[in-house]
Design an enzyme around this catalytic site. Structure first.
Site, PDB file in Angstrom:
ATOM      1  N   HIS A 175      33.980  39.112  35.675  1.00 35.74           N
ATOM      2  CA  HIS A 175      35.263  40.171  36.102  1.00 35.74           C
ATOM      3  C   HIS A 175      35.151  41.087  36.800  1.00 35.74           C
ATOM      4  CE1 HIS A 175      38.954  42.014  35.267  1.00 35.74           C
ATOM      5  NE2 HIS A 175      38.396  43.142  35.289  1.00 35.74           N
ATOM      6  N   GLU A 176      34.098  41.661  36.325  1.00 33.82           N
ATOM      7  CA  GLU A 176      33.090  43.452  37.275  1.00 33.82           C
ATOM      8  C   GLU A 176      32.172  43.161  38.208  1.00 33.82           C
ATOM      9  OE1 GLU A 176      34.329  45.503  35.582  1.00 33.82           O
ATOM     10  OE2 GLU A 176      35.239  44.873  33.633  1.00 33.82           O
TER      11      GLU A 176
END
Ligand SMILES: [Zn+2]
Length: 1042
Positions: free
Chosen positions: A483-484
């Site tokens: 996600h990051e």
């Protein structure tokens, strides 16, 4: 690239001894949280009105500059933002002329005059006036005032209702008056959003945090360019003491309006369009005690010593707490950062460190490379004592940092991050643009992780993987890293213009996280998790309190509230639907196009659709279709009625609480998919029909016996098949479970429960579908069924309906007992099997099923006997420890484990076990301890509360605790923030009686500006009403059928 090819190197920790640690006396500002924005009406009522007459005595020498005249209320200002600078000018002129008509021009002019006069005080209304022609001028002005006042009274009188509180209409017009700065002068800006007349180009930021006094000094040079001639500069600053400000080298006065966290400088000469200027501000502040801004964090190391560090968390609105800045995502600029530190720490920032200077006073100063243009919320810096492990991949140095005690737990994250970085480099066809990428595990961190460009910060539990971690724990770590990392493109390289389109960041990163893991790590079985995400998002979005994916936001609380299931989970779900509609290749092409077109810039919804339209072909109008999913809230219910060859379809808003519906006429462009009994279990069977109207008819072959819509639940809608349609599907499943994919089976279970909540199908029909479960073996349908039944069980439990609770428990064990008993308690490698096993056994043990509790006790005893060295499989840990926590000895043992474990996933599960105790005194202790943050870390408080609330013994205590400690809670977690949303929902969502509804309404209603406007409060009351309605409708059925 395999791990063996990676080269390892590590940043050297400075070992120079600390010579001296001068404790500088600094002006500190110990305020923990920024004051809430005050209502403009309050200001105008208490501070503006009495000044009108006095002001007329002031010299009218101060001219109004063009962008001073902003009379519109905040809401209309937001609309103006979307326009270009020139458009804004016209708008402003319009507002000025209409304001003059309203008699407001005079008042604002006067107010402005007052701000120019430093000698003005209320006590000395005219003493400073030294005009020679005083008498005539004053008389003339007085006449003007009277005329203007009469005009105003005439204007307002017909629409004004005088009451005890005065004239409300008049007050609303007063909103347009400039607020008063903290020094008593008028603040030259009237909007939460900054003016566009000046843009920052570069920040040179110097910082010196003192980890002994927990304060810091800062010095910022902001180079800015004037976009439109102006006589003021307005920017953000919060909770800091400004020592000195210079503009082009000359000292200037800073005006501050604290409620909006804005500061301003006014000039007598206009700043010229196109010119660059430099503003310098020297300041001090305290390291924040909450979890945003430049904050202090601490942990106890394995020797029992408390260690401190300073880290940042700026998203969404906290960069302004660390340095004065233009703190809106569209004001991108480059950053040159220098950090002065003590020898025992290292410092990290977004970019590579270019040099370290040994200062004469014994300190060190690190200087970092100039950054790319980026939004302020992505800036980050850390001063701490961390260890790291690094690897080089495609000319990017990837490093994972952790506290020294946990340096052995970074390998998994490093491997995953390097692999995913390469994956994204290839997928997006744009290489990650920085030469380094740090991933840092921060003890005492509130969010899951934060995508600061080049310096991603994580909770330790979402980054570190130790020996005790199970594949499910690895799935979590992989998900958060994926996600990051996706944010480095979606969010960092291309950023939403304003927080209303937060989903462009979060929906995309969430979608990419599942997509990349499914492709790169199929063994992690992430698709089940993504399916749960879609179910969860639909449950939230079926409430009237939901909001459109792209929603108008103005206040800081509204910005905080955007970080919710709709932006993340619904955002990701509708992107999956679009992907399935366009094809994976076309979708990827469109995404690449979007990133190329807007690289380095800011975007809105429409920009994404226009890029995807270019690859979509003519058959689909992407923009038209997707706007129906992003600009209106909720999602459709598709009702199917098959009569022979004809299949009649209708769509309507799936709104659980239709009584309060705001709009019944919504329509969606649904890319409807379906399979039938002749071909149902492969994507090649899938047929697509773009369903745009209220009603449509499909024609199928005569021989088709049944249809299943929404193939694999890839679309964001619910389907009702009608009584016969459901019967056909249930019969088909009873005959052969694998006639449908496991996602489709889970989707049927989810949909029928949702329809029963809506009142469209009876609970008896739900139970009819459940008959097929005897033959079900797959994780997705079984866990969905278990989740739904557990939910009902918990509601009944909280009503103290003991008879029904025990009957429901029997029903659950009748349907799942064999499966529960057949689960193994040894190591299990399949993530999907682990997920099923933990769901089944946690339920079994919580229902006190002897097979389960005895096994759990035995595993716990072996664990204790081995001095906690024997590994309990990670997915079973919560079930095992929760059983142990019910005994006095077990609980004490677990508290000790919680305090001393260095494995964060183990620690978290231990905490959940502790919070599952049925002992009220222990419940009270654990709630208090998590709030205080001494023995239990405060970021875990939402988890503690939700665990306590799951059980009967503690849920009312938790609710009382929240009411009693509301102010403390809002000091720890900002109003509107996700932790607070979670706390509200977990304490109230299981109520189903009128008494509790009234109590909840009464409490939140009494909060006023301490949070009563939060959307989650609407969600809470709506949920209780729905629970009440469900009970009214279904209690009789439950009594008959269970
Ligand atoms: Zn995110």
């Amino acid at each position: 690239m395999a791990i063996s090819n990676l080269t390892f190197k590590c940043q050297q920790k400075k070992t120079v001894p600390v010579l001296s640690r001068p404790c500088r006396a600094m002006q500190t500002n110990r305020q923990e949280r920024a004051p809430l924005p005050r209502n403009m009406i309050e200001n105008s009522m208490f501070e503006e009105e009495p000044d009108v007459v006095d002001l007329a005595k002031e010299s009218p020498s101060y001219p109004i500059d063009s962008d001073d005249v902003v009379y519109e209320p905040r809401s209309s200002r937001l609309l103006v933002r979307g326009l270009g600078e020139n458009d804004m000018d016209e708008e402003e002129e319009d507002y000025e002329s209409s304001a003059r008509l309203l008699g407001m021009s005079f008042m604002n002019r006067s107010s402005n005059q007052r701000s120019a006069s430093s000698s003005y005080t209320r006590q000395q209304p005219s003493g400073s006036c030294s005009m020679p022609s005083a008498k005539k001028t004053v008389a003339g002005i007085l006449v003007l005032i009277i005329v203007a006042s009469i005009a105003m009274v005439i204007y307002f009188l017909p629409r004004c209702t005088f009451s005890k509180d005065g004239c409300h209409k008049a007050n609303s017009s007063m909103e347009r008056i400039y607020p008063v700065a903290s020094n008593g002068e008028l603040f030259p800006w009237t909007d939460l959003r900054l003016p566009n007349s000046v843009r920052p180009v570069q920040y040179e930021l110097w910082l010196f945090p003192n980890l002994t006094t927990m304060t810091f000094q800062g010095n910022v040079n902001i180079t800015m360019v004037v976009m439109q001639g102006t006589k003021k500069i307005v920017l953000h600053s919060s909770d800091m003491k400004i020592l000195k400000a210079t503009f082009q080298g000359k000292e200037v006065k800073i005006l501050e309006y604290k409620p909006w966290q804005q500061i301003a400088i006014k000039f007598s000469e206009e700043l010229k369009k196109g010119q660059q200027y430099v503003l310098n501000i020297l300041y001090t502040a305290s390291l924040s005690n909450s979890y945003d801004g430049f904050y202090n964090s601490s942990y106890i190391d394995t020797t029992g010593k408390r260690r401190v560090l300073a880290a940042t968390q700026f998203e969404p609105l906290a960069a302004r707490k660390a340095f004065p800045c233009f703190d809106e995502p569209a004001f991108k600029a480059s950053f040159l950062i220098k950090i002065k530190r003590e020898a025992e720490y290292i410092s990290l920032s977004n970019m590579h460190k270019t040099k370290t200077t040994n200062l004469p006073d014994g300190f060190f100063e690190d200087e970092f490379e100039k950054s790319m243009n980026m939004s302020t919320y992505l800036v980050a810096f850390i001063v701490a004592n961390f260890s790291c492990l690094s690897a080089n991949v495609s000319n990017t140095l990837v490093s994972v940092y952790a506290v020294p005690d946990k340096k052995d737990q970074v390998h998994y994250a490093l491997k995953t991050a390097t692999e995913l970085l390469q994956f994204y480099n290839t997928f997006f066809e744009i290489k990650y643009p920085l030469s380094k990428l740090d991933l840092v595990g921060i003890p005492d961190f509130l969010a899951g992780a934060m995508e600061n460009w080049g310096l991603i910060t994580f909770r330790e539990t979402t980054l570190l993987v130790g020996n005790h971690s199970s594949p499910i724990d690895k799935q979590l770590v992989t998900s958060v890293i994926a996600h990051e990392l996706a944010h480095q493109w979606f969010g960092n390289l291309v950023t939403m213009r304003w927080w209303n389109d937060l989903w462009l960041n979060e929906g995309f990163a969430t979608y990419m996280q599942y997509m990349s893991i499914e492709t790169k790590y199929p063994e992690l079985d992430i698709d089940n998790e993504f399916l749960n995400v879609r179910f969860r998002a639909m449950a939230k979005d079926s409430l009237n309190s939901s909001h459109p994916v792209s929603s108008k936001v103005t206040t800081p609380e509204q910005v905080e509230e955007m970080f919710d299931s709709v932006s993340y989970e619904k955002g990701a779900s509708i992107l999956l639907m679009l992907n399935a509609t366009l094809s994976e290749k076309a979708f990827q092409k469109g995404v690449i196009e979007y990133l190329r077109n807007y690289r380095g810039g800011n975007t809105e919804n429409e920009d994404l659709w226009s890029s995807l339209s270019q690859v979509a072909g003519r058959s689909i109008n992407v923009s038209q279709m997707m706007n129906t999913w992003t600009v209106q809230k909720g999602f459709p219910l598709v009702t199917v009625n098959k009569i022979g060859k004809q299949v009649k379809l209708t769509q309507e808003h799936f709104l659980l609480n239709a009584d309060n519906a705001t709009n019944h006429s919504n329509l969606w462009h649904i890319p409807l998919t379906y399979v039938n009994d002749t071909c149902s279990n492969s994507s090649s069977c899938k047929q697509v029909f773009l369903f745009k109207d209220k009603v449509a008819t499909l024609e199928v072959s005569d021989s088709v016996k049944w249809l299943k819509f929404n193939y694999k639940n890839e679309g964001f809608y619910i389907v009702d098949y009608g009584e016969n349609g459901w019967k056909d599907l249930i019969n088909a499943l009873n005959a052969n479970v694998s006639v449908l994919s496991h996602e489709d089976r889970a989707s049927l279970i989810n949909n029928i429960f949702a329809l029963s909540r809506l009142g469209k199908v009876s609970f008896r029909q739900v139970l009819n579908l459940f008959a097929y479960l005897h033959n079900e073996t797959e994780t997705a349908p079984l866990t969905e069924a278990l989740t739904q039944l557990n939910h009902i069980l918990r509601l009944l439990e909280k009503r103290s309906d003991l008879l029904l609770v025990s009957r429901m428990a029997v029903y659950i064990t009748e349907h799942f007992g064999d499966l529960m008993d057949s689960q193994s308690w040894g190591e299990e490698t399949s993530v999907s099997k682990q997920a099923l096993r933990s769901a089944l056994l946690e339920t079994a043990c919580s229902l006190n099923r002897p097979n389960c509790t005895e096994q759990a006790k035995s595993l716990f005893d072996q664990w204790i006997a081995s001095n906690k060295t024997k590994v309990i499989p990670g997915d079973l840990l919560r079930a095992v420890l929760s059983v142990a926590a019910q005994s006095e000895d077990g609980w004490t043992e677990l508290l000790d484990t919680y305090k001393h474990s260095i494995y964060d996933s183990e620690k978290r599960k231990t905490l959940e076990a502790l919070a599952s105790t049925q002992n009220v005194r222990k419940i009270v202790w654990i709630l208090k301890a998590a709030l205080e943050g001494s023995e239990i870390q405060t970021p875990e408080l939402p988890l503690v509360i939700s665990t306590v609330c799951r059980h009967f013994a503690g849920h009312l205590y938790a609710w009382d605790f929240v009411k009693e400690n509301w102010d403390k809670l809002t000091q720890k977690f900002p109003i509107g923030s996700f932790p607070l949303q979670s706390i509200i929902m977990s304490t109230t969502s299981q109520f189903s009686t009128k008494m509790h509804l009234e109590e909840v309404e009464q409490f939140f209603g009494s909060l006023k500006d301490r949070g009563s406007q939060m959307r989650s409060i609407q969600e809470a009351t709506e949920t209780i009403k729905l629970n009440m309605r469900w009970m009214d409708r279904n209690l009789a059925t439950l009594r008959t059928w269970l």
